[in-house]
Scaffold this motif. Structure first.
Motif, PDB file in Angstrom:
ATOM      1  N   ILE A  61       0.882  -1.185   0.090  1.00 45.95           N
ATOM      2  CA  ILE A  61       0.040   0.117   0.172  1.00 45.95           C
ATOM      3  C   ILE A  61       0.757   1.153  -0.032  1.00 45.95           C
ATOM      4  O   ILE A  61       1.851   1.395   0.670  1.00 45.95           O
ATOM      5  N   ASP A  62       0.564   2.209  -0.684  1.00 48.81           N
ATOM      6  CA  ASP A  62       1.379   3.636  -0.772  1.00 48.81           C
ATOM      7  C   ASP A  62       1.526   4.071   0.519  1.00 48.81           C
ATOM      8  O   ASP A  62       0.822   3.977   1.314  1.00 48.81           O
ATOM      9  N   ARG A 107      -5.125  -0.827   4.404  1.00 50.76           N
ATOM     10  CA  ARG A 107      -5.552   0.390   3.419  1.00 50.76           C
ATOM     11  C   ARG A 107      -6.814   0.915   4.001  1.00 50.76           C
ATOM     12  O   ARG A 107      -7.548   0.348   4.511  1.00 50.76           O
ATOM     13  N   PHE A 138      -9.747   1.135   6.043  1.00 46.14           N
ATOM     14  CA  PHE A 138      -9.821   0.018   7.167  1.00 46.14           C
ATOM     15  C   PHE A 138      -8.796   0.632   8.397  1.00 46.14           C
ATOM     16  O   PHE A 138      -8.802   0.332   9.351  1.00 46.14           O
ATOM     17  N   LEU A 161     -15.057   1.875  -4.198  1.00 45.84           N
ATOM     18  CA  LEU A 161     -14.743   2.855  -5.108  1.00 45.84           C
ATOM     19  C   LEU A 161     -16.003   3.694  -5.735  1.00 45.84           C
ATOM     20  O   LEU A 161     -16.940   2.995  -5.940  1.00 45.84           O
ATOM     21  N   THR A 194     -17.966   8.518  -0.201  1.00 49.24           N
ATOM     22  CA  THR A 194     -17.500   7.630  -1.234  1.00 49.24           C
ATOM     23  C   THR A 194     -16.132   7.394  -1.621  1.00 49.24           C
ATOM     24  O   THR A 194     -15.506   7.045  -2.316  1.00 49.24           O
ATOM     25  N   LEU A 195     -15.435   8.387  -0.801  1.00 50.51           N
ATOM     26  CA  LEU A 195     -14.130   8.747  -1.293  1.00 50.51           C
ATOM     27  C   LEU A 195     -12.895   8.425  -0.213  1.00 50.51           C
ATOM     28  O   LEU A 195     -11.852   8.969  -0.201  1.00 50.51           O
ATOM     29  N   THR A 221     -11.791   5.135  -0.083  1.00 51.11           N
ATOM     30  CA  THR A 221     -10.786   3.915  -0.427  1.00 51.11           C
ATOM     31  C   THR A 221     -10.077   4.329  -1.744  1.00 51.11           C
ATOM     32  O   THR A 221      -8.982   4.182  -1.899  1.00 51.11           O
ATOM     33  N   VAL A 222     -10.619   5.326  -2.409  1.00 53.06           N
ATOM     34  CA  VAL A 222      -9.766   5.630  -3.827  1.00 53.06           C
ATOM     35  C   VAL A 222      -8.768   6.368  -3.505  1.00 53.06           C
ATOM     36  O   VAL A 222      -8.505   7.381  -2.708  1.00 53.06           O
ATOM     37  N   GLY A 223      -7.684   6.255  -4.581  1.00 54.35           N
ATOM     38  CA  GLY A 223      -6.614   7.376  -4.430  1.00 54.35           C
ATOM     39  C   GLY A 223      -5.877   7.418  -3.140  1.00 54.35           C
ATOM     40  O   GLY A 223      -5.232   6.462  -2.662  1.00 54.35           O
ATOM     41  N   ARG A 224      -6.062   8.417  -2.090  1.00 53.11           N
ATOM     42  CA  ARG A 224      -5.200   8.675  -1.035  1.00 53.11           C
ATOM     43  C   ARG A 224      -5.974   8.100   0.053  1.00 53.11           C
ATOM     44  O   ARG A 224      -5.529   8.483   1.308  1.00 53.11           O
ATOM     45  N   ASN A 265      -7.512  11.861   1.128  1.00 54.63           N
ATOM     46  CA  ASN A 265      -7.931  12.794   0.248  1.00 54.63           C
ATOM     47  C   ASN A 265      -8.511  13.916   0.727  1.00 54.63           C
ATOM     48  O   ASN A 265      -8.272  15.102   0.017  1.00 54.63           O
ATOM     49  N   CYS A 266      -8.917  14.101   1.718  1.00 56.43           N
ATOM     50  CA  CYS A 266      -9.475  15.280   2.587  1.00 56.43           C
ATOM     51  C   CYS A 266      -8.838  15.866   3.603  1.00 56.43           C
ATOM     52  O   CYS A 266      -8.417  16.842   4.038  1.00 56.43           O
ATOM     53  N   THR A 322      -5.816  16.088   4.729  1.00 57.65           N
ATOM     54  CA  THR A 322      -4.529  16.226   4.243  1.00 57.65           C
ATOM     55  C   THR A 322      -3.212  16.095   4.934  1.00 57.65           C
ATOM     56  O   THR A 322      -2.306  15.429   4.734  1.00 57.65           O
ATOM     57  N   ASN A 323      -3.588  16.835   6.319  1.00 51.29           N
ATOM     58  CA  ASN A 323      -2.398  17.083   7.225  1.00 51.29           C
ATOM     59  C   ASN A 323      -2.666  15.988   8.398  1.00 51.29           C
ATOM     60  O   ASN A 323      -2.628  16.426   9.445  1.00 51.29           O
ATOM     61  N   PHE A 366     -21.484   3.574  -5.386  1.00 60.89           N
ATOM     62  CA  PHE A 366     -20.374   3.103  -4.405  1.00 60.89           C
ATOM     63  C   PHE A 366     -20.412   1.607  -5.225  1.00 60.89           C
ATOM     64  O   PHE A 366     -21.349   0.762  -5.165  1.00 60.89           O
ATOM     65  N   THR A 392      -6.166   1.299  -6.803  1.00 61.58           N
ATOM     66  CA  THR A 392      -6.143   2.235  -5.771  1.00 61.58           C
ATOM     67  C   THR A 392      -6.688   3.678  -6.481  1.00 61.58           C
ATOM     68  O   THR A 392      -7.194   4.504  -6.148  1.00 61.58           O
ATOM     69  N   TRP A 393      -6.027   3.713  -7.905  1.00 55.22           N
ATOM     70  CA  TRP A 393      -6.575   5.006  -8.491  1.00 55.22           C
ATOM     71  C   TRP A 393      -7.175   4.791  -9.860  1.00 55.22           C
ATOM     72  O   TRP A 393      -6.968   5.015 -10.798  1.00 55.22           O
TER      73      TRP A 393
END
Lengths: 305, 679
Positions: A232-233, A239, A242, A261, A274-275, A277-280, A284-285, A287-288, B595, B638-639
């Motif tokens: 995982i990144d 991830r 989780f 996703l 909904t966000l 899991t995707v990307g970061r 994603n929100c 940030t810090n 979703f 992931t992306w």
């Protein structure tokens, strides 16, 4: 080999002061170039190392480490020659404590003060389990080959460093000893007193303190990160969401949201439920996530600003 | 001839190699750190030059790696052995983000960025993001007196570039948007140590200072249609100063005591940049954090071997991380008794007293039995300054906090060593973590009732771990190693949600076979698996999800080395690694239309075949050929959007930045280099 006839000719020292009693037999004709078998490593190559620098008055001679070894040197019979008093071969009968004493007589100081207390020292690891004292290039002291030595025992880490998210160990920019003092008695044999202090040596921006600290960040980087490598990144152990749901839970808006996703770009705007899991992921929100210095209302304390 | 031969065997030697190599394709994933991400030709230049003046014991060393690449490093050293030495090193570590970003974001690389809108689009272009760390290290060594050495090291590391980042846009949209993190900053570290070493007493003391110096303190991101920009705070300058003293004394040849003392004062007192933005901060809130964290370490231990068969170890450690930052009100929205209304800065402190005791008894036939115990007792502190008062419900935070933790670990190990054929060990560990009552967080902060979770780092936990290792040498030229590990964690259910249990297994076998003086074969295989089960809820107590997370890795390595003739060496390596991650969740509530729900397993596979051949042209020069075949494949989504094939694009109200993960990579490398060897 048995003591040769030329012993009577008083052979001269070849590498170290007083080594003639040994190099009379272990001379250039006896000395093996390195072979695959590695059963008879070069004796004279110690001359290429710091132990072979005679101008340094502290440099030992053969018997300082191997003992006087009278029975070995004076053996004349047939059959197996007795070993040196202190022997470092793989299946030696010399105790680990006795072998290590040869090194610690000079090398107990500095980073090795706590050796006997360390996980390695207390579990009967010999110095020569890792170090090749006679070799010009001691594998464990070379950043490109050090991991070969460590992975002899640490199998889990061998698999981890090849995972997609990893520190640049395979690439030779970091080594195990970048983070670990394998001779020391810190927890996990780290170079510093704690995981966080060790991580800060390269990731000092995470040290803070911040206006809004994130509790696990201040406690132990290892709560969320696996430094040896993960799939995982950012070397995360689990991830998102989780990972975050190990501590955050249950909110009618989003914290306990399921894993999944968004279906398309338009659905990204349907709210933040909904966000994660995707990307970061949650970041994603938020940030810090390592800490925020914002004084903005209802922003910094949730690490979004 | 005899002298020449001895010289060759005993004098330091040097090598310089020059060559060229070519990658046939881009290596988005495998080239993230090695400076060879893009296809094309690269210069290969390495040197390891060592000269020693035997009369004075003076060494001159120059070691250079990858000088033709972006991850280059070079180190020079002058050493009068036993007297003094100076070294200077430079090393660059690049990181290239493996993803490709197609964006309209303006201002990348600066602290003012604009997320274009559909109405006013910026230029759409492909962006590769990455960072570079440039490290310079100066080291000085001086022997002052017999047994007394002084070492000083100064390290400067500049970090520059742009990291993939993002933010939640301001109201009214409040959705994720793409941005880049302007990370330009410098880390400096100075360590000065005096080492005093005698056969019985060793002391090591000195100063360690570290400074973080950032160029950027605040990022301003314009995200229309919000009325104004979003201000993202960045880490501020911080510094720490440490004094330390470590010591050891050998009372007898078999009894030794050690101690450690260290005190560190870390501060962060920079001006808070959001205070300069009108209307952003509450009147009277602090302009500076005046952050101060004081860390004290005290440790003492003793090791002894009172009998030939028995060795003992005991250790006591006190480690206190005290955040002495003054608590100030950052903002107030209303009565502090209401959750989330009053927010202060949040200093956290941890005071840990730990001890270790261990005894090893040596039995006949090379066996030894070890029993050990690690005890840890931690006091944890966070001020609760809301109206509820200390010890009451904390209306500021989301997650329960424990003010006291205990963790005890017991070990039993049977080890066999000093055997010609079979050595090994069998170890069992039992860990038990408990703690005081939970300091509950707010009952309804933003709708959250987080008192119902067991945070993973403080929850009661029982850990069972067993480990077996066997080192078998059936013949002098064959050795085989087996390693088996099994670990199981069980978390208590004081609160109903959070991680319930986890387990991990590792099986590994290594073999090394030396066919003869010319050929050697090494091979290893490793399997590891870990699993965690956790329970979460969306709305207590009815809407829950039960998660079962698994990761399975299989790794294989084979290496062969051979001397075909006196002039030709050959070698080949195979490395194969496969990781499979499974994310299974059982949900008892309907999913929304937007979703995806459960997703396919993620499988990543790396295959790397390496072959080299080295031919000795003459006594001083070799030519070496390298061939590498590298295959990387993943279906990591992931992306991706939910169809797991369409690259993710940020939302309809932002600029639609698309992130493309490069999931497949096949690249070949051919390299040739000339190696010159000399004394």
């Amino acid at each position: 080999a048995a003591e040769p006839a030329q012993a009577a000719d008083q052979p001269k020292d070849l590498v170290l002061k007083g080594d003639a009693k040994c190099t009379g037999c272990h001379d250039e004709t006896d000395d093996a170039k390195p072979t695959m078998l590695e059963l008879h490593p070069s004796v004279l190559s110690i001359g290429k190392t710091k132990h072979g620098t005679q101008a340094d008055g502290r440099t030992p001679t053969c018997t300082d480490c191997h003992g006087e070894s009278v029975t070995h040197r004076t053996f004349r019979g047939s059959g197996d020659q007795p070993m040196t008093d202190r022997n470092f071969r793989k299946n030696t009968k010399t105790s680990v404590e006795d072998r290590n004493e040869a090194c610690l007589t000079c090398h107990q100081g500095g980073n090795r003060i706590g050796w006997q207390m360390s996980a390695h020292g207390s579990q009967d690891v010999a110095c020569t389990s890792c170090h090749q004292v006679h070799a010009r290039n001691d594998k464990v002291r070379d950043k490109l080959t050090q991991t070969e030595v460590c992975f002899t025992c640490h199998k889990e880490q061998r698999a981890q460093i090849n995972k997609p998210a990893h520190h640049p160990i395979v690439e030779g920019k970091m080594t195990c000893s970048s983070c670990h003092n394998v001779h020391g008695d810190n927890p996990k044999q780290l170079i510093k007193a704690s995981t966080n202090e060790t991580c800060y040596t390269c990731h000092m921006e995470k040290r803070g303190p911040f206006v809004h600290n994130h509790q696990p960040v201040t406690e132990d980087c290892g709560i969320c990160h696996q430094p040896h490598g993960t799939t995982i990144d950012n070397l995360l152990k689990s991830r998102p969401p989780f990972l975050c749901q190990e501590c955050h839970n249950m909110n009618t808006t989003h914290q306990g949201q399921p894993f999944g996703l968004p279906r398309n770009r338009a659905s990204n705007g349907s709210g933040f439920s909904t966000l994660a899991t995707v990307g970061r992921g949650c970041v994603n929100c938020h940030t810090n996530i390592h800490g925020s210095n914002s004084t903005e209302k209802t922003a910094g304390d949730r690490f979004v600003r | 001839a005899q002298d020449n031969s001895v010289t060759e065997l005993t004098q330091p030697d040097s090598t310089v190699s020059v060559g060229v190599g070519n990658w046939t394709a881009d290596r988005h994933q495998q080239g993230i750190y090695d400076g060879m991400r893009d296809k094309g030709a690269y210069g290969l230049l390495d040197a390891d030059i060592t000269r020693r003046d035997d009369a004075t014991g003076t060494w001159l060393k120059l070691k250079a790696s990858d000088l033709g690449l972006d991850d280059r490093s070079i180190k020079g050293e002058y050493l009068r052995q036993g007297d003094m030495g100076v070294s200077l090193e430079y090393s660059r570590t690049p990181f290239d983000n493996p993803n490709t970003f197609t964006t309209r974001l303006l201002g990348i690389g600066s602290t003012t960025q604009t997320v274009s809108t559909n109405a006013t689009p910026g230029p759409l272009r492909e962006v590769n993001l990455g960072t570079k760390r440039d490290m310079t290290n100066l080291g000085v060594y001086k022997n002052l007196l017999p047994g007394l050495d002084f070492n000083v090291s100064f390290k400067n590391e500049d970090k520059n570039g742009d990291r993939a980042w993002g933010l939640r846009t301001a109201a009214p949209t409040q959705v994720p948007s793409f941005a880049t993190d302007p990370i330009n900053s410098t880390i400096r570290q100075l360590e000065a140590t005096l080492n005093y070493t005698t056969p019985k007493l060793q002391l090591s003391g000195g100063y360690y200072g570290s400074w973080y110096d950032t160029q950027n303190t605040l990022a301003t991101i314009y995200t229309a249609p919000a009325s104004g920009p979003s201000y993202i705070s960045l880490p501020l300058d911080n510094q720490a100063h440490q004094l330390f003293l470590n010591g050891g004394y050998s009372f007898t040849p078999s009894t030794r005591g050690t101690f450690k003392l260290a005190y560190t004062r870390a501060t962060q007192d920079e001006h808070l940049p959001t205070q300069d933005v009108p209307g952003l901060s509450q009147a009277g809130s602090p302009q500076h954090l005046n952050g101060e964290v004081n860390t004290t370490l005290m440790q003492a231990g003793i090791t002894s071997r009172p009998l030939k068969e028995l060795s003992l170890l005991a250790n006591l450690r006190y480690y206190d991380v005290h955040d002495a930052t003054p608590v100030n009100r950052i903002y107030t929205n209303g009565p502090c008794s209401t959750a989330g209304n009053c927010v202060d800065n949040t200093p956290l402190s941890y005071k840990t007293l730990s001890g270790k005791m261990e005894g090893t008894y040596r039995l006949p036939d090379g066996y030894s039995l070890t029993a050990g115990m690690d005890l840890s007792n931690q006091d944890r502190d966070i001020p609760v300054s809301n109206a509820a008062g200390p010890g009451g419900t904390d209306t500021q935070r989301l997650v329960p906090f424990r003010y006291h933790l205990n963790e005890n670990t017991y070990r039993l190990a049977l080890r066999r060593s000093l055997s010609d054929t079979v050595n090994g060990s069998l170890t069992y560990m039992l860990g038990d973590r408990t703690g005081g009552t939970y300091g509950s967080s707010a009952g309804s902060l933003g709708g959250v009732a987080s008192t119902y979770i067991n945070p993973i780092n403080i929850a009661d936990r029982t850990r069972n771990k067993a480990r077996m290792g066997i080192d078998w040498s059936p013949a002098e030229n064959l050795s085989i190693q087996f390693a088996i590990e099994d670990s199981r964690d069980n978390y208590a259910h004081d609160n109903p949600y959070g991680v319930r249990n986890g387990n991990a297994q590792l099986y590994s076998v290594d073999a090394s076979y030396t066919l003869n003086d010319k050929w050697k074969l090494d091979a290893w295989y490793s399997f590891d698996h870990n699993q965690a089960k956790q329970l979460n809820t969306l709305t207590y107590p009815t809407l829950t999800k039960d998660d079962n997370l698994e990761n399975t890795d299989n790794s294989l390595g084979i290496g062969v080395r051979g001397d075909v003739s006196a002039r030709v060496k050959l070698g080949a390596d195979v490395q194969w690694t496969q990781n499979v991650s499974r994310y299974q969740q059982a949900i008892n509530f309907p999913q929304t239309a937007n979703f995806s729900g459960n997703l396919p397993d993620i499988k990543s596979t790396l295959l790397r075949l390496k072959f080299f051949s080295q031919y000795a042209i003459d006594k001083n020069s070799d030519v070496r050929f390298d061939l590498i075949h590298e295959r990387w494949k993943t279906n990591d989504w992931t992306w991706m959007f939910a169809d797991t094939t369409t690259p993710f694009a940020y939302g309809a109200t932002t600029d639609g930045t698309t992130v493309t993960a490069n999931q497949k990579q096949i690249a070949n490398f051919i390299g040739v280099r000339y190696i010159y060897k000399f004394h």
